[in-house]
Design a protein around this motif. Structure first.
Motif, PDB file in Angstrom:
ATOM      1  N   HIS A  47       0.849  -1.188   0.000  1.00 43.07           N
ATOM      2  CA  HIS A  47       0.000   0.000   0.000  1.00 43.07           C
ATOM      3  C   HIS A  47       0.881   1.232   0.000  1.00 43.07           C
ATOM      4  O   HIS A  47       1.637   1.456   0.926  1.00 43.07           O
ATOM      5  CB  HIS A  47      -0.858   0.061   1.270  1.00 43.07           C
ATOM      6  N   TYR A  48       0.776   2.041  -1.008  1.00 43.46           N
ATOM      7  CA  TYR A  48       1.534   3.286  -1.034  1.00 43.46           C
ATOM      8  C   TYR A  48       0.824   4.351  -0.203  1.00 43.46           C
ATOM      9  O   TYR A  48      -0.401   4.347  -0.079  1.00 43.46           O
ATOM     10  CB  TYR A  48       1.652   3.798  -2.467  1.00 43.46           C
ATOM     11  N   THR A  49       1.631   5.272   0.325  1.00 43.17           N
ATOM     12  CA  THR A  49       1.032   6.463   0.924  1.00 43.17           C
ATOM     13  C   THR A  49       0.840   7.488  -0.184  1.00 43.17           C
ATOM     14  O   THR A  49       1.380   7.368  -1.283  1.00 43.17           O
ATOM     15  CB  THR A  49       1.946   7.093   1.994  1.00 43.17           C
ATOM     16  N   VAL A  50       0.077   8.496   0.152  1.00 45.52           N
ATOM     17  CA  VAL A  50      -0.148   9.576  -0.805  1.00 45.52           C
ATOM     18  C   VAL A  50       1.180  10.208  -1.215  1.00 45.52           C
ATOM     19  O   VAL A  50       1.409  10.508  -2.390  1.00 45.52           O
ATOM     20  CB  VAL A  50      -1.102  10.615  -0.182  1.00 45.52           C
ATOM     21  N   LYS A  51       2.043  10.387  -0.265  1.00 42.14           N
ATOM     22  CA  LYS A  51       3.360  10.977  -0.557  1.00 42.14           C
ATOM     23  C   LYS A  51       4.104  10.141  -1.594  1.00 42.14           C
ATOM     24  O   LYS A  51       4.670  10.674  -2.560  1.00 42.14           O
ATOM     25  CB  LYS A  51       4.157  11.043   0.752  1.00 42.14           C
ATOM     26  N   ASN A  58       2.833   8.040  -3.758  1.00 41.98           N
ATOM     27  CA  ASN A  58       2.126   8.126  -5.039  1.00 41.98           C
ATOM     28  C   ASN A  58       2.501   9.417  -5.777  1.00 41.98           C
ATOM     29  O   ASN A  58       2.733   9.437  -6.979  1.00 41.98           O
ATOM     30  CB  ASN A  58       0.613   8.067  -4.777  1.00 41.98           C
TER      31      ASN A  58
END
Lengths: 576, 576
Positions: free
Chosen positions: B433-437, B439
């Motif tokens: 799962h990537y964080t928004v940062k 991404n």
């Protein structure tokens, strides 16, 4: 001053003060900041300054109107007034006929810009000598080739500081970026230079760029030229002040939540937030790099809608930003006729359901509606659907990296946090890091809102929306909390023109009524904002509103803006 | 069959099989799937079927060419051949003159579609009666008003199943979505219906939509009509097969990594992936809702570039998708002249630095280049810069929600995972799962790539790029692993036309050379892909390539496509 429960609860929600590091800041960074300030001070040519009627602090507390004074005290020569009170597109025409030189134009604006700086503190970076040299080059080029460099030949344009400027510090309001000296212009600066513009001043913005206000650790506050007690707005703070004062022909700001429209409306100029991807944003400091849920947009501020149109058309059709930046759309600016008022339906927002407007905004809305109706426009009430959902969602979008990049840029220098930085870092979901999945859910809400609004306007044949840019006129510095009126059109990505109505706050007229005082606030935010309005503290503040059209119908918004501002409201910001 | 180390390591990296739940699936879902299959079977009008020359399994193992057989065995009447071998834009012209009725057109295509289904297994949903009724309505309307309903009046259009269809199950390849019956068409179906199109068949796609292949738990595999052993490609699997076979006048697919271009190229038709936001994608099943790092794009497949242009122009200029979906750009389709070959510079990619092409692709590239040069086109070699970074980044973008939505849709029914679903779920960063940062960091890489490619093409005056759509011709089913050639233009968001070259694989010619066999593989992926090519197993597979232009210059790509395909290569897919 505000001591609301809401504000304090937001301030104390998260121990954000730990990003401040007084020792590191004082030792490693403050000397650089002081040098930066001194360089700015030294860059002001003494021969262009005027003697202030009183010390600036007194003028501020007196709510001094610097624009009135500029004219009444005749701070410029008649020739300088004539030049600086002519729209840019007409100046270009005159230069093309040899009736004016770029140097003449430049000198007049440079003089007026320096006076703007003395009153409003709008500058972050001044380089008059370089501007003069550019103007001389434009003239030489015209002399040699008999034609202009481009459609912005010799036009003095002010630039928000965050946009990368070749070989000049570009910090975007962050002390930690003081060592950032880009080798190339950001795309928009490059496009404007290619079109013949002349640069000489870069303007202020708040710390983090995420205030609709101005405070930062380099230059402090920027002021509304019509009332120096008030804020010029932000985040394109200096652009609001300098364009309203007439210190540049056109200014360029950026807007992610109102940052072009707020300073234009508060300071007394017009400002246009185009739909995304028409004006290139690449090359500049931003904590939102790679953020595409609600992207920042660059756009022009000025004293005439015709100039805004001229700038947009020149920039897009002749600047071809898509050849420098693949984010930009190769979507030509279309020539759109000014509409016939009898063919128009305009929805008017008197209240967005979140924060009630103050008396001067209410009066301006009523006066504008009256004139629209008199001109034959069909006016309907428009209460934005799901405004609360839109506002909550856009706030989450602003902060959904847990404010990581803002925190990083701040922590790198340990600089002191301003009041509104603390507020904004704690807004939305503050320090919560979203996952990609959660971010996508926000995007789906956004896309549904965009389509819902679009279908609503199409179905109901509403051509444009007029709404407040803010619940109030220009606020006192560091007291603008609510973004709901402007940010709605950021999440929708609808092109929106902030325009002057010709109405100015009048303390004798713009009072809360008995009825108003019985009002039951719908939220702490509304209470905070409404209690801030005391008629005697906002004397003569200009009242701007905003005109919105459908996504990518920028041309139609500007055409309608010309009709409304020039023909119906008969507002002329060059006349005083 | 593949037993490579790479494949096994990817399959075992993460215990994804836990999403399968045999008990739940068998008990709760399999009966629904079986009913769905039976309904599909029952929907085939017996009078439109033909007798197959042999049982289908034998035809498959014989590498049967169903297109050849269609003509040699005269499976259609001369009139039906005449109609179905006429471009859509000409059919419209004939209908506008009363020379053909919509019912005549419909019946011919319906017949050919059902035969396509018998050979290739391209259909997910068939409704001939409803299509006939629509065609009758078009005729009635024409009779009453003396004019066509719109520019797609009476044109039988096949639709990828994932696009929401009013009152019909729309599952997007997920068993768990079998209960999803939208009340409204997705935007593109609605636009096409408004323009007068006739619907009668919805086509296959793989489980998760994230294969360049076809396998799914509803209908199994879809086959290349020119060689039934091979895959029709995907994820617009059925669209590739039906358009190449001529069972629809135009088809509509979607493409996030090659899903229009792969099936067009493999199956033997042309297919266009427009730049994002020209064709509306809203209203449909996708695991990528709200994903905007590399959005899926809808676009047409067909047997003529003129039809693709006609479809694009009609859809955009008369369909006005932006009034139904705010994501769509109100950017009119421009009329662009077919370029003069002598004014053109085309960059040709022989190898993307990641996976070497197989002999038939190499031969087609060489033959095309020879003809381009003979026609006066300037040809330069173009090795895509940073292709590895681009491919790694786009793979991360596909999976950066940790494949959350795919897993959820799969887990909801517990359906068995197909081989390529397992591969794809484990690709990129798989379950991370990537964080928004994180991404946003990917987006910044992407934007830099887009601008770098744009500047390179502008600076070097390269008008278009021709490249393979894949390292091979149509692969054996469930054996397409590498997306690098197509996905490059998804991350760049450059409009790309997959076109037929007129070259077909020839086992006697298209062999690996001695030199080839000494080649040292640059990666396990390349080894896996290259070792899959054995000349005798791909007999007669069509060879498609792709033509790419700059972002939003869709019109120029199509104009150049007409020049190259019609005039230079003289490929005519209606002739057999």
């Amino acid at each position: 001053m505000i001591t609301s429960k809401l504000f304090h609860s937001l301030l104390t929600k998260d121990p954000l003060d730990t990003y401040e590091d007084s020792e590191k800041y004082t030792k490693d960074w403050l000397p650089k900041v002081e040098k930066y300030r001194q360089d700015l001070q030294n860059a002001i040519p003494k021969d262009l300054t005027v003697e202030l009627p009183k010390p600036i602090d007194e003028l501020i507390s007196e709510q001094f109107n610097a624009v009135d004074y500029l004219y009444s005290a005749k701070l410029l020569s008649p020739k300088e007034f004539e030049i600086t009170d002519t729209p840019a597109y007409k100046l270009v025409e005159k230069m093309s006929k040899g009736e004016l030189t770029a140097v003449e134009v430049f000198k007049a604006f440079a003089h007026r810009a320096i006076i703007a700086q003395q009153f409003t503190n709008c500058a972050m970076d001044i380089f008059i000598d370089e501007g003069l040299k550019q103007a001389e080059e434009r003239d030489a080029c015209f002399k040699e080739n008999g034609k202009l460099v481009g459609p912005l030949h010799g036009i003095p344009i002010s630039l928000k500081e965050q946009m990368n400027y070749r070989n000049k510090i570009t910090h975007g309001g962050y002390v930690s970026m003081l060592d950032h000296i880009p080798e190339e212009h950001g795309t928009t600066n490059q496009v404007l230079e290619n079109l013949g513009a002349v640069f000489y001043i870069r303007t202020t913005q708040p710390q983090t760029l995420m205030h609709l206000d101005s405070n930062n650790n380099f230059t402090g506050l920027t002021k509304c030229p019509f009332n120096l007690l008030l804020s010029s707005g932000g985040s394109s703070s200096g652009e609001g002040a300098i364009t309203a004062f007439g210190g540049s022909a056109i200014g360029v700001g950026s807007d992610i939540g109102g940052s072009i429209r707020a300073p234009a409306a508060y300071s007394g100029s017009h400002g246009f937030r185009p739909t995304t991807r028409r004006i290139a944003g690449s090359g500049g400091i931003s904590s939102g790099a790679g953020q595409e849920s609600v992207p920042a947009v660059l756009g022009p501020l000025g004293r005439s809608i015709d100039d805004i149109e001229y700038w947009m058309k020149s920039y897009i059709n002749e600047g071809k930003p898509w050849e420098l930046d693949a984010w930009s759309l190769p979507m030509k600016w279309r020539d759109v006729e000014k509409p016939n008022p009898k063919d128009l339906t305009i929805g008017v927002t008197y209240d967005d359901g979140l924060v009630r407007v103050t008396p001067p905004i209410r009066r301006a809305l009523n006066e504008v509606v009256e004139k629209l109706i008199a001109a034959g426009v069909k006016v309907v009430e428009f209460t934005p659907p799901k405004a609360k959902l839109a506002f909550e969602t856009v706030n989450k979008m602003y902060t959904c990296d847990g404010n990581y990049m803002q925190r990083k840029f701040l922590a790198d220098s340990g600089e002191p946090l301003t009041k509104l930085t603390k507020w904004n870092l704690n807004y939305g979901d503050g320090a919560k890091h979203y996952t990609v999945k959660e971010n996508r859910e926000l995007n789906v809400i956004r896309d549904n809102l965009r389509t819902e609004y679009t279908k609503f306007l199409v179905k109901n044949k509403i051509d444009f929306i007029i709404s407040p840019t803010y619940s109030n006129v220009a606020p006192h510095s560091e007291e603008v909390y609510n973004w709901s009126y402007t940010a709605l059109y950021n999440i929708l990505d609808f092109p929106t023109l902030a325009f002057q109505t010709g109405v100015f706050q009048d303390p004798n007229v713009d009072k809360w009524t008995e009825e108003d005082l019985k009002y039951k606030f719908r939220s702490d935010l509304e209470k905070l904002e409404n209690e801030n309005y005391k008629p005697d503290e906002f004397i003569g503040a200009p009242v701007g509103l905003q005109l919105t059209g459908r996504r990518y119908f920028d041309e139609e918004v500007i055409a309608a803006g010309k009709l409304i501002v020039n023909d119906i409201l008969k507002v002329d910001l060059y006349k005083h």
